[in-house]
Design a protein around this motif. Structure first.
Motif, PDB file in Angstrom:
ATOM      1  N   SER A   1      35.457  38.379  36.450  1.00  8.28           N
ATOM      2  CA  SER A   1      34.225  38.954  37.029  1.00  8.28           C
ATOM      3  C   SER A   1      34.076  38.386  38.442  1.00  8.28           C
ATOM      4  CB  SER A   1      33.000  38.597  36.175  1.00  8.28           C
ATOM      5  OG  SER A   1      32.974  37.209  35.938  1.00  8.28           O
ATOM      6  N   LEU A   2      34.791  38.971  39.368  1.00 13.95           N
ATOM      7  CA  LEU A   2      34.874  38.405  40.711  1.00 13.95           C
ATOM      8  C   LEU A   2      33.562  38.538  41.484  1.00 13.95           C
ATOM      9  CD1 LEU A   2      38.457  39.665  41.653  1.00 13.95           C
ATOM     10  CD2 LEU A   2      37.769  37.278  41.363  1.00 13.95           C
ATOM     11  N   GLY A   3      32.803  39.565  41.163  1.00 14.52           N
ATOM     12  CA  GLY A   3      31.521  39.734  41.851  1.00 14.52           C
ATOM     13  C   GLY A   3      31.678  39.998  43.340  1.00 14.52           C
ATOM     14  N   LEU A   4      32.788  40.556  43.746  1.00 16.26           N
ATOM     15  CA  LEU A   4      33.017  40.879  45.164  1.00 16.26           C
ATOM     16  C   LEU A   4      33.027  42.396  45.314  1.00 16.26           C
ATOM     17  CD1 LEU A   4      35.837  38.217  45.597  1.00 16.26           C
ATOM     18  CD2 LEU A   4      33.607  38.160  46.717  1.00 16.26           C
ATOM     19  N   GLN A   5      32.932  42.852  46.571  1.00 14.42           N
ATOM     20  CA  GLN A   5      32.797  44.300  46.800  1.00 14.42           C
ATOM     21  C   GLN A   5      34.069  45.068  46.436  1.00 14.42           C
ATOM     22  OE1 GLN A   5      31.627  45.117  50.799  1.00 14.42           O
ATOM     23  NE2 GLN A   5      29.482  44.707  50.362  1.00 14.42           N
ATOM     24  N   ASP A   6      33.889  46.318  46.036  1.00 19.78           N
ATOM     25  CA  ASP A   6      35.023  47.227  45.792  1.00 19.78           C
ATOM     26  C   ASP A   6      35.828  47.373  47.085  1.00 19.78           C
ATOM     27  OD1 ASP A   6      33.637  47.648  43.455  1.00 19.78           O
ATOM     28  OD2 ASP A   6      33.343  49.799  43.755  1.00 19.78           O
ATOM     29  N   ASN A   7      37.121  47.537  46.965  1.00 18.01           N
ATOM     30  CA  ASN A   7      38.004  47.925  48.090  1.00 18.01           C
ATOM     31  C   ASN A   7      37.865  47.014  49.313  1.00 18.01           C
ATOM     32  OD1 ASN A   7      38.624  50.272  46.547  1.00 18.01           O
ATOM     33  ND2 ASN A   7      36.760  51.230  47.327  1.00 18.01           N
ATOM     34  N   SER A   8      37.603  45.725  49.101  1.00 15.98           N
ATOM     35  CA  SER A   8      37.258  44.865  50.243  1.00 15.98           C
ATOM     36  C   SER A   8      38.373  43.903  50.666  1.00 15.98           C
ATOM     37  CB  SER A   8      35.975  44.086  49.939  1.00 15.98           C
ATOM     38  OG  SER A   8      36.112  43.352  48.748  1.00 15.98           O
ATOM     39  N   PHE A   9      39.532  43.918  50.007  1.00 16.31           N
ATOM     40  CA  PHE A   9      40.610  42.989  50.380  1.00 16.31           C
ATOM     41  C   PHE A   9      41.920  43.734  50.653  1.00 16.31           C
ATOM     42  CE2 PHE A   9      37.564  40.284  48.363  1.00 16.31           C
ATOM     43  CZ  PHE A   9      37.607  39.154  49.158  1.00 16.31           C
ATOM     44  N   ASP A  10      42.640  43.243  51.662  1.00 19.83           N
ATOM     45  CA  ASP A  10      43.971  43.793  51.953  1.00 19.83           C
ATOM     46  C   ASP A  10      44.999  43.278  50.947  1.00 19.83           C
ATOM     47  OD1 ASP A  10      43.483  45.218  54.536  1.00 19.83           O
ATOM     48  OD2 ASP A  10      42.710  43.231  55.042  1.00 19.83           O
TER      49      ASP A  10
END
Ligand SMILES: C[S@@+](CC[C@H](N)C(=O)[O-])C[C@H]1O[C@@H](n2cnc3c(N)ncnc32)[C@H](O)[C@@H]1O
Length: 225
Positions: free
Chosen positions: A103-112
């Motif tokens: 459950s990373l809790g980070l935004q969708d599509n936000s990392f390369d």
């Protein structure tokens, strides 16, 4: 993302065991020199915003290209001291988050790119973790992995891994010795899943490894190297 935004999210293991594990991992990183050399060419291809899941005591910090923007997610807060030390030593900036792969809790599509090194053995729900990694990767983004895995079926090593795995899981932060990780990766929904099996002979129960990458479906952008 400022470090003050760290969220509290703890492991099931008691504090003293987390602290001991962090110390042992840090000490181990100083003597383990062969995996960093193998990982170096893989990490050289990274660019942009990069998430390391289970960043541990910072073994991978020196391997990141200097212009990558690094975010490390780590459930064991006792690792943070070592992560900061390594970042300072190697002049990298890694923003730290207290969290878990499932459950990373980070935004969708936000990392390369997302990096997993010796961590997917430890996550409780592997399918959920891979799903989260896919969610936070941008379309066409890369997952890089270096992981110890199960030995081939019906070998003496595989039998030993199966017998010792429940004990090891208790003392080593949930680490399973006998995960057939490549099968889970194959089912997870990545494209271009590419990896090699290799062995670290000195690592005995952990000697079978896989190392490689996979891509989230979507248009490719040029990579370094
Ligand atoms: C063997 S260490 C590897 C650390 C580092 N990636 C490296 O290459 O040295 C495994 C790390 O995964 C972390 N970990 C355990 N369960 C996790 C989970 N569910 N999500 C993210 N990290 C986890 C542990 O706290 C530990 O720091």
């Amino acid at each position: 993302m400022p470090e003050t935004a760290m969220r509290r999210q703890n492991l099931k293991t008691p504090g003293w065991a987390q602290k001991a594990f962090a110390w042992a991992l840090h000490a181990g990183n100083r003597v383990m020199r062969d995996t960093p050399e193998r990982k170096r060419p893989l990490f050289a291809a990274l660019s942009g915003r990069v998430l390391e899941v289970g960043a541990g005591a910072g073994a991978n910090v020196p391997l990141y290209p200097k212009d990558t923007q690094l975010i490390g997610v780590e459930p064991n807060r006792f690792m943070f001291r070592y992560l900061r030390e390594e970042s300072q030593k190697f002049r990298r900036v890694m923003h730290l988050l207290n969290g878990r792969a499932e459950s990373l809790g980070l935004q969708d599509n936000s990392f390369d790119a997302v990096v997993c090194a010796h961590v997917l053995c430890s996550v409780d729900d592997l399918a959920a973790a891979l799903n989260e990694i896919l969610r936070v990767l941008r379309p066409g983004g890369l997952l890089l992995f270096v992981e110890h895995v199960a030995a081939p079926r019906a070998t003496p090593l595989r039998v030993a891994q199966r017998l010792l795995s429940p004990f090891w899981q208790r003392v080593a932060g949930g680490c399973r010795l006998d995960r057939e990780l490549w099968r889970a990766l194959d089912r997870a929904g990545f494209t271009e899943l590419t990896y090699e099996h290799f062995r670290l002979p000195w690592a005995v129960l952990f000697s079978p490894h896989i190392m490689g990458w996979a891509r989230k479906p979507g248009p490719r952008r040029p990579q370094r190297g």
